[in-house]
Design a protein around this motif. Structure first.
Motif, PDB file in Angstrom:
ATOM      1  N   UNK A   1       0.821  -1.220   0.000  1.00  0.00           N
ATOM      2  CA  UNK A   1       0.000   0.000   0.000  1.00  0.00           C
ATOM      3  C   UNK A   1       0.844   1.255   0.000  1.00  0.00           C
ATOM      4  N   UNK A   2       2.049   1.164   0.521  1.00  0.00           N
ATOM      5  CA  UNK A   2       2.906   2.340   0.644  1.00  0.00           C
ATOM      6  C   UNK A   2       4.039   2.266  -0.371  1.00  0.00           C
ATOM      7  N   UNK A   3       3.989   3.174  -1.328  1.00  0.00           N
ATOM      8  CA  UNK A   3       4.985   3.234  -2.389  1.00  0.00           C
ATOM      9  C   UNK A   3       5.510   4.663  -2.449  1.00  0.00           C
ATOM     10  N   UNK A   4       6.777   4.817  -2.126  1.00  0.00           N
ATOM     11  CA  UNK A   4       7.396   6.134  -2.083  1.00  0.00           C
ATOM     12  C   UNK A   4       8.467   6.226  -3.169  1.00  0.00           C
ATOM     13  N   UNK A   5       8.407   7.264  -3.969  1.00  0.00           N
ATOM     14  CA  UNK A   5       9.413   7.498  -4.998  1.00  0.00           C
ATOM     15  C   UNK A   5      10.346   8.581  -4.495  1.00  0.00           C
TER      16      UNK A   5
ATOM     17  N   UNK B   1       4.023  16.851   2.800  1.00  0.00           N
ATOM     18  CA  UNK B   1       4.555  17.054   1.458  1.00  0.00           C
ATOM     19  C   UNK B   1       3.635  16.607   0.348  1.00  0.00           C
ATOM     20  N   UNK B   2       2.419  16.197   0.687  1.00  0.00           N
ATOM     21  CA  UNK B   2       1.467  15.777  -0.327  1.00  0.00           C
ATOM     22  C   UNK B   2       1.327  14.279  -0.476  1.00  0.00           C
ATOM     23  N   UNK B   3       2.196  13.506   0.136  1.00  0.00           N
ATOM     24  CA  UNK B   3       2.088  12.056   0.071  1.00  0.00           C
ATOM     25  C   UNK B   3       1.177  11.531   1.162  1.00  0.00           C
ATOM     26  N   UNK B   4       1.130  10.222   1.263  1.00  0.00           N
ATOM     27  CA  UNK B   4       0.342   9.595   2.316  1.00  0.00           C
ATOM     28  C   UNK B   4       0.981   8.269   2.687  1.00  0.00           C
ATOM     29  N   UNK B   5       0.572   7.743   3.821  1.00  0.00           N
ATOM     30  CA  UNK B   5       1.020   6.432   4.274  1.00  0.00           C
ATOM     31  C   UNK B   5      -0.188   5.710   4.865  1.00  0.00           C
ATOM     32  N   UNK B   6      -0.297   4.417   4.571  1.00  0.00           N
ATOM     33  CA  UNK B   6      -1.407   3.605   5.074  1.00  0.00           C
ATOM     34  C   UNK B   6      -0.890   2.655   6.144  1.00  0.00           C
ATOM     35  N   UNK B   7      -1.715   2.450   7.164  1.00  0.00           N
ATOM     36  CA  UNK B   7      -1.392   1.523   8.248  1.00  0.00           C
ATOM     37  C   UNK B   7      -2.594   0.640   8.519  1.00  0.00           C
TER      38      UNK B   7
END
Length: 142
Positions: free
Chosen positions: A6-10, A103-109
């Protein structure tokens, strides 16, 4: 590439700290946040991980812990992304919590329903998403 994470960071590699067996890779992602990953020396070399190299980090939502009111908490967890709860999707046993990052991103838990209740997780609540460097998978586009 499609993944179930679910969490993909570039981002870009900003540091590589070499170890005898494992290396620490530090990625700069959107909003100036940093993610630290532990990978084998062999992976560092085969992926060509070096400062300036574009890469991505994958983290399963089940590897992310959430903390509230922890500004002074001392933890060994390297990755700490502060934000606020955007959405809570309750299930029978667990809830998926989406955290918006500055910063505009998100993270799912993924947390238990009981934890979501005890932490009073609801939209707008400030939280910190925590995950270990060993829970991060690093990849490159080529």
């Amino acid at each position: 590439m499609k993944t179930s994470a679910r969490n993909q960071f570039v981002g870009k590699v900003v540091a590589v700290r070499r170890g005898a067996v494992n290396d620490e890779i530090e990625l700069a992602i959107a909003g100036g946040e940093r993610i630290v990953a532990t990978v084998t020396r062999e992976s560092t070399e085969s992926l060509g991980l070096a400062p300036g190299r574009e890469a991505f980090a994958l983290v399963k939502a089940s590897s992310v812990n959430l903390m509230v009111d922890g500004d002074t908490a001392r933890l060994s967890t390297r990755n700490r992304l502060a934000g606020e709860v955007a959405r809570v999707e309750p299930g029978a046993v667990n809830a998926e919590v989406l955290v918006d990052l500055p910063g505009g991103g998100s993270v799912a838990a993924i947390v238990t329903i009981e934890s979501a209740r005890k932490l009073d997780l609801k939209p707008g609540r400030p939280v910190t998403a925590l995950f270990k460097a060993s829970s991060v998978i690093v990849g490159t586009a080529d």
